[in-house]
Design an enzyme around this catalytic site. Structure first.
Site, PDB file in Angstrom:
ATOM      1  CE  LYS A  44      -1.739  -1.611   3.738  1.00  0.00           C
ATOM      2  NZ  LYS A  44      -2.456  -1.897   4.982  1.00  0.00           N
ATOM      3  CB  THR A  48      -6.184   8.542   7.830  1.00  0.00           C
ATOM      4  OG1 THR A  48      -5.224   9.115   8.718  1.00  0.00           O
ATOM      5  CG2 THR A  48      -6.532   9.519   6.747  1.00  0.00           C
ATOM      6  N   GLY A  59      -6.953   3.731  11.320  1.00  0.00           N
ATOM      7  CA  GLY A  59      -7.655   2.458  11.111  1.00  0.00           C
ATOM      8  C   GLY A  59      -7.873   2.087   9.657  1.00  0.00           C
ATOM      9  CB  THR A  60      -6.920   3.606   6.351  1.00  0.00           C
ATOM     10  OG1 THR A  60      -5.640   3.963   6.848  1.00  0.00           O
ATOM     11  CG2 THR A  60      -7.774   4.831   6.268  1.00  0.00           C
ATOM     12  N   GLY A  61      -5.726   0.838   7.460  1.00  0.00           N
ATOM     13  CA  GLY A  61      -5.074  -0.445   7.118  1.00  0.00           C
ATOM     14  C   GLY A  61      -5.902  -1.623   7.616  1.00  0.00           C
TER      15      GLY A  61
END
Ligand SMILES: Cc1ncc(COP(=O)(O)OP(=O)(O)O)c(N)n1
Ligand SMILES: Cc1nc(C(=O)O)sc1CCOP(=O)(O)O
Ligand SMILES: [Mg+2]
Length: 546
Positions: free
Chosen positions: A226, A259, A261-263
């Site tokens: 990512k 942002t 907690g996006t992973g």
């Protein structure tokens, strides 16, 4: 300790209708006699198999702030319609400022939680997050060997987004040697990929490709590196590798502090989509789209005083557009027969825009664009609202040419813009991630820019000379070929296309070319439905030949 049940039988290969399944829940024949516990659990087991609920087990840490970790995983799965059970590996004290403390759960108790869930609950996919010690990784691997699942998604969480370490260096070796060979997909960000590969420097897309290849060699079936943290990039590019091909997946970089907690969310969404039966690439694409939409809908939320806030996984419960189910998910095959209206032509033949759109759909148009250059705004908006209803009831996407304001006001499925219209990235900011954006491109550089700007497709022409658009340069087959080969987006050909030449365009068999867009050959004719029907059959014949 509670006795452990043998694993349940595998899921039934097909889903009976809901009414058939509900019959299993109906009371016993005589309502006075309550069924024995054994009979009840037998009936429940039959019913559970009749109505399988895609099931993800997350093995991760708890985030007290609920933006990431177990809490994010459960919300993400719930939003995508999967059941999510949870094995907690660590309890963290955490908020929008950072991680204040970590308390790892003893290995044996992680093992006990795993046994409880895996032995009983028909888990489809396991997703891992924070695994704070090598011992916990080993316990997980042992459990998965004992209770195999359909897929394993490994998000190698090592450092939190606030920069705090979440698993020590000894875990790295166990990840690489034991967990990765069992994984279907591993989803590191660039910092994690660098750590996994001995702190190599990852600065460019080409570095990300090399990293994906090196991680693939450690055993997973797929790797997603990512790129959200890459320096100086305005668009978030992730590299997906399946062992043969690299695919660059472009995402929108949404400007927001929320942002955190996006992973975790991305990996959980991949797991949920896999549990629902998606292929890996589709699962990854759907997961990216979900994260993008959640960030977009949460960009102005304020929770906590720190630099990184949580976002709203359940935005679809609030957003009226999502609630109404009106967002048309873009399918490149919709470009097959693209009908573009023209107010002048419709006036000439004495029909309204609405009637023209109805007739095009009746004839088999697969997408419609309202290109009304001379219409008054109010009149255009009223017609556009009716056309949205007509198209939506037929499942055909409706786009608006040039006018972002009209597209927003009538809740169209998207817009088409050219090189002198509003730039596609600005359009994306205004419309959000759920809408379709098309851009006219005559060169590979314009096609590259459209992709970077977040467009969904490009229109390429004029393939032939046209009288519909003044001063439009003709590219010919060579120009179309050059753009199609260079494009990372699906392409629709436009300009002078009619029943005589449409077949030759599709027979070129160009990569990314999905269909033709036509104005006069449909609308500067007496019967729009007949012309559309005949063009559709020409296109279908050409495609079956090429
Ligand atoms: C599908 C499709 N392709 C190209 C165009 C042309 O757009 P643009 O260059 O903005 O020109 P106008 O249509 O606005 O005159 C299109 N409309 N649709
Ligand atoms: C609207 C438009 N855009 C073009 C481009 O080359 O981008 S050609 C064109 C007009 C297409 O009309 P007809 O099908 O009547 O030739
Ligand atoms: Mg335009």
């Amino acid at each position: 300790m509670a006795s452990v049940q043998p694993p349940p039988a595998p899921l039934a290969p097909h889903r009976p209708s809901i009414t058939a399944a509900l019959r299993f829940y109906s009371p016993a024949v005589s309502p006075r006699v309550s069924p024995s516990p054994a009979a009840r659990s037998r009936r429940l087991a039959v019913a559970a198999r009749a109505m399988p609920w895609p099931h993800v087990l997350t093995v991760a840490g708890s985030d007290s702030g609920a933006g990431a970790g177990i809490q994010a995983d459960i919300k993400a799965c719930a939003a995508l319609g999967a059941y999510c059970s949870s094995v907690i590996t660590a309890v963290t004290a955490q908020n929008t400022v950072g991680v204040q403390g970590v308390h790892a759960v003893p290995e044996e108790f992680v093992g006990e939680q795993l046994r409880s869930v895996l032995s009983d609950m028909s888990v489809d996919v396991v997703k891992t997050g924070m695994l704070p010690s090598a011992g916990i990784v080993k316990v997980l691997c042992e459990s998965l060997r004992k209770f195999p699942v359909k897929a394993l998604v490994v998000d190698p969480v090592m450092v939190s987004t606030s920069g705090d370490t979440l698993s020590g260096p000894s875990t790295l070796t166990t990840y690489r040697d034991e967990l990765f060979p069992m994984a279907d997909i591993v989803t590191p960000n660039v910092k994690e990929a660098s750590k996994l590969l001995g702190d190599v420097s990852l600065q460019t897309i080409s570095d990300m490709r090399s990293a994906a290849e090196s991680i693939y060699k450690l055993g997973p079936k797929y790797v997603l590196v990512k790129g959200g943290d890459m320096p100086d990039s305005t668009d978030a590019i992730d590299v997906f590798f399946d062992g043969k091909e690299f695919i660059e997946l472009r995402g929108l970089r949404i400007k927001t502090r929320n942002t955190h907690g996006t992973g975790c969310t991305l990996a959980s969404c991949i797991a949920a989509e896999l549990a629902k039966g998606a292929s890996m690439l589709h699962a990854v694409e759907a997961a990216k789209k979900f994260v993008e939409s959640a960030l977009y809908h949460s960009k102005d939320l304020v929770i906590g005083n720190g630099p990184q806030g949580p976002f709203d996984h359940l935005f679809s419960l609030k957003s009226p557009l999502y609630k109404m189910g009106s967002l048309h998910k873009f399918n490149p095959d919709d470009l097959f027969l693209y009908a573009v209206t023209d107010s002048g032509m419709n006036k000439k033949w004495g029909r309204s825009i609405e009637d023209a759109v109805k007739a095009a759909i009746e004839g088999g148009a697969t997408i419609v664009q309202l290109r009304e250059k001379d219409a008054e705004t109010r009149e255009f908006l009223e017609a556009a609202k009716t056309c949205v209803e007509i198209c939506r009831s037929s499942g055909v996407p409706l786009l608006i040419n040039d006018r972002i304001d009209v597209a927003l006001a009538c809740n169209a499925d998207g817009v088409h813009v050219g090189q002198s219209d509003m730039p596609a990235w600005e359009v994306r900011e205004l419309l959000g991630p759920g809408k379709i954006i098309g851009v006219s491109c005559k060169t590979p550089a314009q096609a590259e820019q459209a992709w970077k700007d977040g467009a969904d497709y490009i229109g390429c022409g004029g393939v032939f000379p046209t009288t519909t658009k003044a001063n439009n340069p003709t590219l010919g087959f060579e120009g179309l070929r050059t753009v199609c080969f260079a494009s990372k987006l699906p392409v629709v050909a436009i300009g002078g296309i009619n029943a005589r030449n449409a077949g030759s365009v599709m027979e070129l068999g160009l990569p990314n070319l999905k269909g033709v867009a036509v104005v006069s050959a449909l609308f500067d004719r007496e019967c729009v439905a007949t012309e559309t029907r005949s063009l559709r059959s020409i296109l279908m014949n050409a495609c079956s030949r090429s």
